[in-house]
Write a protein that holds these residues in place. Structure first.
Motif, PDB file in Angstrom:
ATOM      1  N   ASN A 224      60.811   8.341 112.936  1.00  0.00           N
ATOM      2  CA  ASN A 224      59.107   9.301 112.754  1.00  0.00           C
ATOM      3  C   ASN A 224      59.711  10.482 111.919  1.00  0.00           C
ATOM      4  O   ASN A 224      59.802  11.445 112.669  1.00  0.00           O
ATOM      5  CB  ASN A 224      58.536   9.211 113.997  1.00  0.00           C
ATOM      6  CG  ASN A 224      57.044  10.015 114.046  1.00  0.00           C
ATOM      7  OD1 ASN A 224      57.080  10.644 113.022  1.00  0.00           O
ATOM      8  ND2 ASN A 224      56.392  10.985 115.052  1.00  0.00           N
ATOM      9  N   THR A 266      58.722   1.529 108.307  1.00  0.00           N
ATOM     10  CA  THR A 266      57.584   2.560 109.086  1.00  0.00           C
ATOM     11  C   THR A 266      56.789   1.867 109.639  1.00  0.00           C
ATOM     12  O   THR A 266      56.158   1.084 109.410  1.00  0.00           O
ATOM     13  CB  THR A 266      57.685   3.708 107.883  1.00  0.00           C
ATOM     14  OG1 THR A 266      55.842   3.062 107.575  1.00  0.00           O
ATOM     15  CG2 THR A 266      58.570   3.720 106.657  1.00  0.00           C
ATOM     16  N   GLN A 271      56.229  -0.079 104.217  1.00  0.00           N
ATOM     17  CA  GLN A 271      57.913  -0.484 103.481  1.00  0.00           C
ATOM     18  C   GLN A 271      58.203  -0.479 102.342  1.00  0.00           C
ATOM     19  O   GLN A 271      57.126  -0.752 101.599  1.00  0.00           O
ATOM     20  CB  GLN A 271      57.734  -2.160 104.339  1.00  0.00           C
ATOM     21  CG  GLN A 271      57.544  -3.652 103.448  1.00  0.00           C
ATOM     22  CD  GLN A 271      57.677  -4.299 104.407  1.00  0.00           C
ATOM     23  OE1 GLN A 271      56.818  -4.927 105.687  1.00  0.00           O
ATOM     24  NE2 GLN A 271      58.682  -5.493 103.726  1.00  0.00           N
TER      25      GLN A 271
END
Length: 367
Positions: A224, A266, A271
Motif C-alpha cells: 500500500n 493491488t 492488476q
C-alpha cells in the motif's frame, strides 16, 4: 563551494548523508574511525559546516560511551574555537538522551556541551534527537531490529519476537538526511530538533508487513504505497535482497494462441497483466458490466475491435508497438484484439479489479 565535514561518514546515516550532500552540490570532507584526532583538526580547519554523526552505542566498556559521544564532541568544540569564525555544528543525538543510562547520559552531555558552547560564542548549533532509524545500508544483526528483520526475512532466516505489541518510534533515513541538509544556511534556535514524521509501529506489525513483502513474489500484491511507512519499509526491505535473488519468475498461462501472465496486483488499484498473441490470433470476444480495462500494445501490430452490445456497428482501432497508445475498454462493449503482424504481439493490460473466478463479470459475445 561549501565544504561539509561529516564525522562518522562510513556509518549508516553517514553514508546516506555523504551521497546526498554530493548530489546537492556540496564538497564533502569525511572523518571516520580510520582517521586520527589530528586529522579531525585539519579537516575542521577546511570545513564550513560540521555534521557530527560519529558516536558509540555498543561499546565493550562503559567508559567508551563517554569517550565516543561526549569526549569527541568536546574535541570538535576545542578545534573550532581557535578558528575564530562561526562554523555551524549539527549533532546527531538520540531519544535515549532522555533516558537514565550510560548511553543516554553520554549523549545528553554531548548535547549540553554544544549548547553551552553556542551560548558562549554564538556559534550556531543544531541538535537532533533521533528515533530508531531505518533505511538502506543499515547493518543487520547489530543494533537495528528493522535491518535485522529485513535481512533475515529476505534471506530465509528466522526472526525472534519477544513481544509483538512492543511499539517502536521509527524515522526513515531519507527524512533524516533531508532534515539535516535543510539546516545549511539557516539560523539555529538553540532547541532540540526532531525529524518528522516519526512512525509508531508495533513490532508484530513490522514483521507481518515484511513477510507480506516476501510473499508478494507469489501472490503478486504490491504494498500500500499510500501509506508512508509501508512505502518506506518496502524500499528498505528490497535493499536487503540477496544479490542473486533480484529476479523472480511469473506463472505464464501458455496455449497455442500465446500466453497470458499476471504481473502486479493491488488491493484497490486493480492488476496489470501481460498478454502475448501469436500472428493471426484473435483473443477476447467478451464484454463486462463493471469491469474495465486499458490495453497498451508495446510490440507488434494489431486491431482492437468494439461493438456496443445494443448495436451492430463495429469500431476498430489500429495499434502498434511503434506508436504507444492506450485504448480504454469501456463497459457494455464486446471487444477483441487480433494480431495482424508477422511477429508476436505483446500487450500490457490493466484491469480495474482483481480477477474473481466466482464473479468474473465476463460474458462471451462475438464482436
Amino acid at each position: 563551494m561549501m565544504k561539509i565535514l561529516i564525522t562518522g561518514s562510513k556509518g549508516f546515516i553517514g553514508k546516506n548523508l555523504v551521497y546526498k550532500c554530493l548530489q546537492e552540490g556540496y564538497e564533502v570532507i569525511e572523518f571516520d574511525r580510520d582517521n586520527s584526532i589530528n586529522d579531525l583538526a585539519s579537516k575542521i580547519h577546511e570545513a564550513d559546516f560540521i555534521m557530527h554523526l560519529a558516536g558509540i552505542n555498543r561499546p565493550k566498556e562503559t567508559n567508551e560511551f563517554y569517550e565516543g559521544n561526549y569526549d569527541l564532541t568536546q574535541k570538535i568544540i576545542d578545534f573550532v574555537k581557535p578558528e575564530n569564525r562561526n562554523i555551524p555544528i549539527l549533532l546527531s543525538s538520540s531519544i535515549h538522551a532522555a533516558v537514565d543510562n550510560d548511553y543516554g547520559k553520554s549523549k545528553k552531555m554531548a548535547e549540553d556541551t554544544l549548547f553551552n558552547f553556542s551560548r558562549e560564542t554564538e556559534n550556531p548549533v543544531f541538535v537532533y534527537r533521533l528515533a530508531n532509524t531505518f533505511g538502506k545500508w543499515c547493518k543487520p544483526n547489530y543494533n537495528s531490529v528493522i535491518a535485522t528483520f529485513c535481512y533475515n526475512i529476505a534471506h530465509g532466516k528466522d526472526i525472534q519476537i519477544n513481544d509483538r505489541d512492543t511499539e517502536l518510534p521509527l524515522v526513515y533515513i531519507d527524512d533524516i538526511v533531508d532534515s539535516f541538509i535543510s539546516c545549511i544556511g539557516k539560523e539555529a534556535n538553540g532547541s532540540i530538533k526532531n525529524v518528522e514524521p516519526i512512525y509508531k509501529i508495533k513490532l508484530g506489525e513490522v514483521a507481518d508487513l515484511l513477510y507480506k513483502f516476501k510473499n508478494s513474489r507469489d501472490d503478486l500484491f504490491v504494498p500500500n504505497l499510500s501509506n508512508g511507512f509501508e512505502k518506506k519499509l518496502y524500499s528498505t526491505y528490497l535493499s536487503y535482497l540477496p544479490e542473486d535473488e533480484f529476479s523472480y519468475p511469473l506463472k505464464m498461462n501458455v496455449d497455442n494462441r500465446g500466453s497470458f501472465t499476471e504481473f502486479v496486483k493491488t488491493v484497490d488499484r486493480g492488476q496489470v497483466s501481460i498478454n502475448i498473441s501469436k500472428p493471426g490470433i484473435v483473443k477476447g470476444n467478451h464484454w463486462h458490466h463493471t469491469k474495465n480495462e486499458k490495453f497498451l500494445v508495446v510490440s507488434g501490430k494489431g486491431i482492437i475491435r468494439f461493438r456496443d452490445v445494443n448495436s451492430s456497428e463495429i469500431i476498430e482501432y489500429l495499434v502498434s508497438g511503434e506508436k504507444l497508445e492506450v485504448i480504454d475498454i469501456p463497459v457494455g462493449y464486446t471487444h477483441n484484439i487480433e494480431n495482424i503482424g508477422d511477429t508476436d504481439m505483446v500487450t500490457v493490460m490493466w484491469c480495474n479489479e482483481i480477477f474473481d473466478k466466482d464473479n468474473p463479470d465476463t460474458y462471451y459475445l462475438e464482436v
